[in-house]
Write a protein that holds these residues in place. Structure first.
Motif, short mmCIF file in Angstrom:
data_model
loop_
_atom_site.label_atom_id
_atom_site.label_comp_id
_atom_site.label_asym_id
_atom_site.label_seq_id
_atom_site.Cartn_x
_atom_site.Cartn_y
_atom_site.Cartn_z
N ILE A 373 96.46 -54.37 69.50
CA ILE A 373 97.87 -54.77 69.46
C ILE A 373 98.62 -53.71 68.69
O ILE A 373 98.16 -53.23 67.63
N GLY A 374 99.77 -53.33 69.20
CA GLY A 374 100.59 -52.33 68.51
C GLY A 374 102.05 -52.68 68.58
O GLY A 374 102.45 -53.64 69.25
N ILE A 375 102.88 -51.91 67.87
CA ILE A 375 104.33 -52.05 67.98
C ILE A 375 104.86 -50.83 68.73
O ILE A 375 104.38 -49.71 68.56
N ILE A 376 105.84 -51.06 69.59
CA ILE A 376 106.37 -50.00 70.44
C ILE A 376 107.86 -50.24 70.63
O ILE A 376 108.31 -51.39 70.68
N GLY A 377 108.65 -49.17 70.69
CA GLY A 377 110.08 -49.31 70.92
C GLY A 377 110.87 -48.18 70.30
O GLY A 377 110.30 -47.22 69.73
N SER A 378 112.17 -48.30 70.37
CA SER A 378 113.05 -47.25 69.82
C SER A 378 112.99 -47.19 68.31
O SER A 378 113.36 -46.16 67.71
N ALA A 379 112.54 -48.28 67.65
CA ALA A 379 112.41 -48.27 66.18
C ALA A 379 111.17 -47.54 65.72
O ALA A 379 111.00 -47.30 64.52
N VAL A 380 110.30 -47.18 66.64
CA VAL A 380 109.04 -46.52 66.30
C VAL A 380 109.20 -45.01 66.53
O VAL A 380 109.34 -44.55 67.67
N ALA A 381 109.23 -44.26 65.45
CA ALA A 381 109.28 -42.79 65.51
C ALA A 381 110.47 -42.29 66.33
O ALA A 381 110.37 -41.26 67.02
N HIS A 382 111.62 -42.98 66.22
CA HIS A 382 112.83 -42.57 66.94
C HIS A 382 112.57 -42.35 68.43
O HIS A 382 113.15 -41.45 69.05
N THR A 388 105.86 -44.22 72.33
CA THR A 388 105.04 -44.11 71.12
C THR A 388 104.68 -45.51 70.62
O THR A 388 105.54 -46.39 70.50
N GLU A 389 103.39 -45.71 70.32
CA GLU A 389 102.92 -47.01 69.85
C GLU A 389 102.13 -46.83 68.56
O GLU A 389 101.28 -45.94 68.47
N PHE A 390 102.45 -47.66 67.56
CA PHE A 390 101.69 -47.66 66.31
C PHE A 390 100.71 -48.83 66.35
O PHE A 390 101.10 -49.99 66.59
N ASP A 391 99.43 -48.55 66.09
CA ASP A 391 98.39 -49.58 66.14
C ASP A 391 98.47 -50.50 64.92
O ASP A 391 98.69 -50.04 63.79
N MET A 392 98.25 -51.78 65.16
CA MET A 392 98.13 -52.75 64.10
C MET A 392 96.65 -53.00 63.82
O MET A 392 95.78 -52.71 64.66
N THR A 393 96.34 -53.55 62.65
CA THR A 393 94.96 -53.85 62.24
C THR A 393 94.81 -55.35 62.08
O THR A 393 95.69 -56.03 61.54
N TYR A 394 93.68 -55.88 62.53
CA TYR A 394 93.45 -57.31 62.39
C TYR A 394 92.95 -57.64 61.00
O TYR A 394 91.97 -57.05 60.52
N ASN A 395 93.62 -58.57 60.33
CA ASN A 395 93.23 -59.06 59.01
C ASN A 395 92.53 -60.41 59.20
O ASN A 395 93.18 -61.43 59.45
N ALA A 396 91.20 -60.40 59.14
CA ALA A 396 90.43 -61.60 59.46
C ALA A 396 90.71 -62.74 58.48
O ALA A 396 90.76 -63.91 58.88
N ALA A 416 100.01 -55.68 73.75
CA ALA A 416 98.54 -55.75 73.72
C ALA A 416 97.93 -54.73 74.68
O ALA A 416 98.48 -54.43 75.73
N ASN A 417 96.78 -54.22 74.25
CA ASN A 417 95.93 -53.37 75.10
C ASN A 417 96.60 -52.09 75.58
O ASN A 417 96.23 -51.52 76.62
N LYS A 418 97.63 -51.65 74.86
CA LYS A 418 98.28 -50.36 75.10
C LYS A 418 98.81 -50.22 76.53
O LYS A 418 98.79 -49.14 77.12
N ALA A 419 99.26 -51.32 77.10
CA ALA A 419 99.77 -51.26 78.47
C ALA A 419 100.75 -52.40 78.69
O ALA A 419 100.70 -53.44 78.03
N LEU A 423 101.25 -58.78 78.85
CA LEU A 423 101.00 -59.38 77.56
C LEU A 423 101.73 -58.60 76.47
O LEU A 423 101.24 -57.60 75.95
N ASP A 424 102.95 -59.05 76.17
CA ASP A 424 103.74 -58.50 75.07
C ASP A 424 104.57 -59.62 74.49
O ASP A 424 104.87 -60.61 75.16
#
Length: 466
Positions: A373-382, A388-396, A416-419, A423-424
């Motif tokens: 799962i990542g965040i993607i959009g105009s707020a990410v790295a201009h 551009t997608e920044f990956d998130m980390t799962y905190n169990a 999700a799943n970089k595509a 699923l978003d």
């Protein structure tokens, strides 16, 4: 066949007397005689009978073989026989012993032979071959010797009705058009003799008043000769060949669907009125079989979606606080089919995050693994092009996906799943949903974002500027 004179056979009887007396105390013991103890006699043999069709038996007996015998010495008579049957086309099935009379007739054919063929091949009513071996004992004054009458091939047809691949409802839901295939009864594509239960979900808005109908088999489309009809003399049963009345189910206020179920093997039917609730619930080893994960009704037609970390076995249930009416994997159907009674637990072969989809109109379940799962959009790295997608980390321990990173003023979503494959998450931070509106970052800065995927309306996130 090795020739052994009867007089030599009788000489052996005295040596075998003690063991034979013990063995023949209980003829039903399948271990009483083994092939290595039997003696062959020239001219003493068995030949196969005709095909045993359990659907055509006039009584509860079936002839499996015929004995061709020679005269025995004075005082010796043939007593009892048995045939050992092993499926000729299936490996790993233990042979079965069937007791017969000296005419090769099994007196309990429906129970005995039906069980053997069903356990070996299933219940499809076609000829099934068995490798048989016949044994008979000769007796005099309580002394016995076992005679090997040789091998035979036996063909058995199990007792079962012919079940077609597809059936269709013809009635008030489609103007009694018996060529119409809109309302198909389905068993999910399984072997109908392994899973003979066929179901169809009829939308209540397609029915004006009561649901009255017959069932048209695929081979009878466009005609009325083959319809399945209500057995008017036996409630809950049906008959074929258009030989009965209509199936009838009274209209139920508030029903969204009528679930029609036919068991084609035992020839029973029923209809249930369904009004789908807003949520169902997943429960399993991931929740220690105590708490539940809600799944949201998404399409008004019985489809529910939720997200969970699954690690082993689980089930679904309609209520959060009790187990009444829970669903699990149908042990007789393909993976991904649900049933209420006699169900197994659903399973995953490896622990991961999954998108869970349950369709109560089709009684199916399926999983889509969430590998990232990542965040993607105009707020990410201009990135105004959303590439551009920044990956998130799962905190169990917190049961969330998280990221701390620099963001600029703009919009973003969770993906999700970089595509972009269905699923978003978007919407508002307190109520995210799949495919929802873009989220907004008001000002540039360093942010910690945590995502809690649950189900539409209950998935949420926190966005904190550091």
């Amino acid at each position: 066949m090795k020739k052994i004179s009867l007089y030599f056979l009788l000489a052996l009887v005295g040596m075998l007397t003690t063991a034979c007396n013990e063995d023949f105390k209980d003829w039903n013991d399948p271990q009483a005689w083994g092939p290595e103890e039997a003696i062959q006699i020239e001219g003493f043999s068995a030949s196969a009978a005709q095909v045993v069709d359990l659907n055509a038996l006039q009584n509860d007996s079936a002839k499996l073989f015929t004995l061709n015998t020679k005269d025995l010495p004075a005082g010796y008579v043939l007593d009892k026989a048995r045939i050992v049957l092993a499926p000729a086309e299936v490996d790993g099935v233990a042979p079965s012993t069937v007791n017969t009379d000296l005419d090769g007739v099994c007196a309990d054919a429906f129970n005995t032979l039906q069980t053997i063929v069903a356990n070996s091949y299933g219940l499809r009513p076609v000829e099934r071959p068995f490798n048989g071996h016949v044994y008979v004992d000769a007796m005099k004054d309580g002394q016995a010797v076992l005679i090997d009458a040789g091998p035979v091939t036996v063909f058995i047809v199990p007792q079962a009705p012919e079940i077609e691949d597809a059936y269709y409802i013809t009635g008030t839901c489609n103007g009694w058009d018996n060529s119409n295939t809109d309302f198909e009864l389905s068993n999910g594509g399984a072997d109908p003799y392994e899973n003979p239960e066929f179901t169809c979900m009829v939308p209540a808005d397609k029915v004006d008043g009561d649901l009255n109908f017959k069932v048209t088999p695929k081979s009878g489309l466009g005609a009325w000769e083959k319809q399945l009809c209500n057995d008017d003399a036996n409630p809950g049963k049906f008959v074929g060949n258009n030989a009965g009345g209509d199936f009838k189910f009274p209209a139920v206020a508030g029903a969204k669907f009528y679930k029609v179920t036919f068991n084609m093997l035992n020839m029973t039917w029923k209809v249930e009125a369904l009004a789908f609730g807003d949520y169902i619930y997943e429960i399993g080893s991931n929740t220690s079989w105590s708490s539940v994960i809600p799944m949201k009704h998404t399409n008004g037609q019985g489809q529910y979606v939720g997200y969970a970390y699954l690690d082993s076995e689980f089930k679904f249930k309609p209520n959060a606080d009790n187990w009444e009416g829970d669903w699990g994997q149908d042990p007789k159907g393909p993976e991904g089919t649900l049933v209420v009674d006699g169900e197994d637990n659903c399973k995953v072969d490896h622990a991961a995050w999954y998108m869970m989809t349950v369709d109560l109109s089709a009684m199916t379940w399926q999983l889509k693994e969430i590998t990232a799962i990542g965040i993607i959009g105009s707020a990410v790295a201009h990135d105004s092009n959303w590439t551009t997608e920044f990956d998130m980390t799962y905190n169990a321990s917190a049961k969330c996906w998280e990221i701390t990173t620099d963001l600029n003023a703009g919009e973003f979503k969770f993906r999700a799943n970089k595509a972009w494959d269905g699923l978003d998450w978007g919407g508002t931070p307190s109520a995210l949903r799949n495919g929802g509106e873009n989220l907004v970052i008001e000002t540039d800065g360093n942010y910690t974002i945590k995502l809690y995927p649950i189900c539409d309306g209950q998935s949420h996130c926190t966005i904190v500027k550091n």
